[in-house]
Design an enzyme around this catalytic site. Structure first.
Site, PDB file in Angstrom:
ATOM      1  N   ASP A 189     -11.253   2.439   3.892  1.00 33.36           N
ATOM      2  CA  ASP A 189     -11.574   1.017   3.690  1.00 33.36           C
ATOM      3  C   ASP A 189     -13.079   0.817   3.530  1.00 33.36           C
ATOM      4  O   ASP A 189     -13.519  -0.267   3.139  1.00 33.36           O
ATOM      5  CB  ASP A 189     -11.099   0.202   4.911  1.00 33.36           C
ATOM      6  N   GLN A 220      -4.880  -1.778   9.531  1.00 28.99           N
ATOM      7  CA  GLN A 220      -4.636  -3.075   8.892  1.00 28.99           C
ATOM      8  C   GLN A 220      -5.200  -4.200   9.764  1.00 28.99           C
ATOM      9  O   GLN A 220      -4.892  -4.292  10.944  1.00 28.99           O
ATOM     10  CB  GLN A 220      -3.121  -3.265   8.670  1.00 28.99           C
ATOM     11  N   LYS A 264       0.843  -1.208   0.000  1.00 30.61           N
ATOM     12  CA  LYS A 264       0.000   0.000   0.000  1.00 30.61           C
ATOM     13  C   LYS A 264       0.876   1.254   0.000  1.00 30.61           C
ATOM     14  O   LYS A 264       0.604   2.213  -0.721  1.00 30.61           O
ATOM     15  CB  LYS A 264      -0.930  -0.018   1.226  1.00 30.61           C
TER      16      LYS A 264
END
Ligand code: NAP
Length: 285
Positions: A123, A98, A54
């Site tokens: 997200d 994460q 990422k």
């Protein structure tokens, strides 16, 4: 025998990343610097690889990134205060936690997601964003279904009236995928572990999306001739290689188009994360 087009997520995501890079360059001229903060708790090797990818994708497109690495034994309150600090920082536009969290923090996963500001929830997992998606309001859409829809539309621009079958009903993928397909005027069938006669359900699909986590589960006789097949699964085989939920070699020659694993949906997930970060930066400005 049908000729199966292979939908290269790698190629398509590369093209979109170039567009994002150009957009970021233009935003920079207006003193807008899209910035993604990634919180990584503990030392799970796979999570380290995902976060590294990422950060690299941010660098490639000119998006600024901040990495917050926390020890596996960090307390719930300490993690909440890191999230609060990033929520309050006007220079940060996207906050990504994460997952999965280390075992001790796993019971608090939903609480942590809820603590992220919905406007910075790149997200798309915050309940407010899930609700906005259902209500067809502007919000952050989870990256993997968003990327999968882009791949489907590469092969079929008008999805109206198509029958889409989604295997898997997770919050992360199956449910938002079904919503996105419904918004495209598909007739959507959602399947899961209790579905009766799954192969017969799948055979009805013009668009078949598999997000189960079972290696090579979908076989040729589950697929309608000419269907678009999107393989979301990422499974590690005994030989160390990755495979999807679709038996790629078996289904090739029946599907009209299908995604490979790796190189299909995976690269699109990161690309949509970048898109969401830029969107958040524009909204904040
Ligand atoms: P998940 O939360 O474990 O959900 C799996 C879903 O599959 C559940 O809804 C489950 O049904 C259903 N299922 C399990 N066994 C089944 C069976 N035998 N027949 C029919 N349905 C069955 O997984 P997820 O987070 O959605 O992820 C699914 C897969 O996608 C995983 O391999 C994951 O690694 C991959 N993934 C890839 C990306 C990417 O970037 N490419 C991103 C996210 C996930 P129940 O609800 O009834 O239990």
């Amino acid at each position: 025998m049908t000729t199966t087009d292979i939908i290269s997520g790698k190629e398509i995501s590369g093209r979109i990343k170039d567009e994002i890079a150009a957009q970021v360059t233009e935003l920079n001229t207006r003193d807008i610097f899209p910035t993604l903060a990634v919180i990584l708790v503990g030392d799970d090797p796979a999570s380290h690889v995902y976060v590294g990818n990422k950060i690299k994708a941010c660098e490639r497109t000119g998006i600024r990134s901040i990495e917050k690495k926390l020890d596996a034994d960090v307390s719930k309150d300490e993690l909440l205060s890191v999230i609060a600090e990033l929520n309050d920082d006007p220079a940060v536009h996207g906050v990504l936690l994460q997952l999965p969290l280390p075992e001790a923090l796993q019971p608090y996963t939903n609480e942590m997601i809820d603590a992220i500001s919905p406007d910075k929830d790149v997200d798309g997992l915050h309940p407010l964003n899930a609700g906005r998606l259902v209500a067809e309001l502007d919000g952050m859409v989870p990256c993997t279904p968003q990327g999968s829809l882009i791949l489907i539309k590469e092969k079929c621009a008008d999805l109206s009236g198509k029958h889409a079958v989604v295997i898997g009903r997770s919050l992360l993928f199956g449910k938002p995928m079904a919503q996105l397909l419904l918004q495209q005027n598909c007739t959507v069938t959602m399947c899961h572990s209790r579905t009766q006669d799954l192969p017969a359900m799948c055979r009805q699909a013009d668009i078949l999306v598999a997000a189960v986590g079972r290696p090579k589960m979908v076989k040729k006789d589950w697929v309608k001739d000419g269907a678009i097949v999107i393989d979301v699964g990422i499974n590690r085989q005994e030989n160390g290689k990755l495979c999807g939920d679709v038996d790629f070699d078996d289904v090739q020659g029946t599907a009209g188009a299908m995604t490979p694993v790796p190189g299909g949906v995976g690269p699109m997930t990161i690309t949509c994360l970048l898109q969401n970060t830029v969107k958040a930066a524009i909204k904040a400005a």
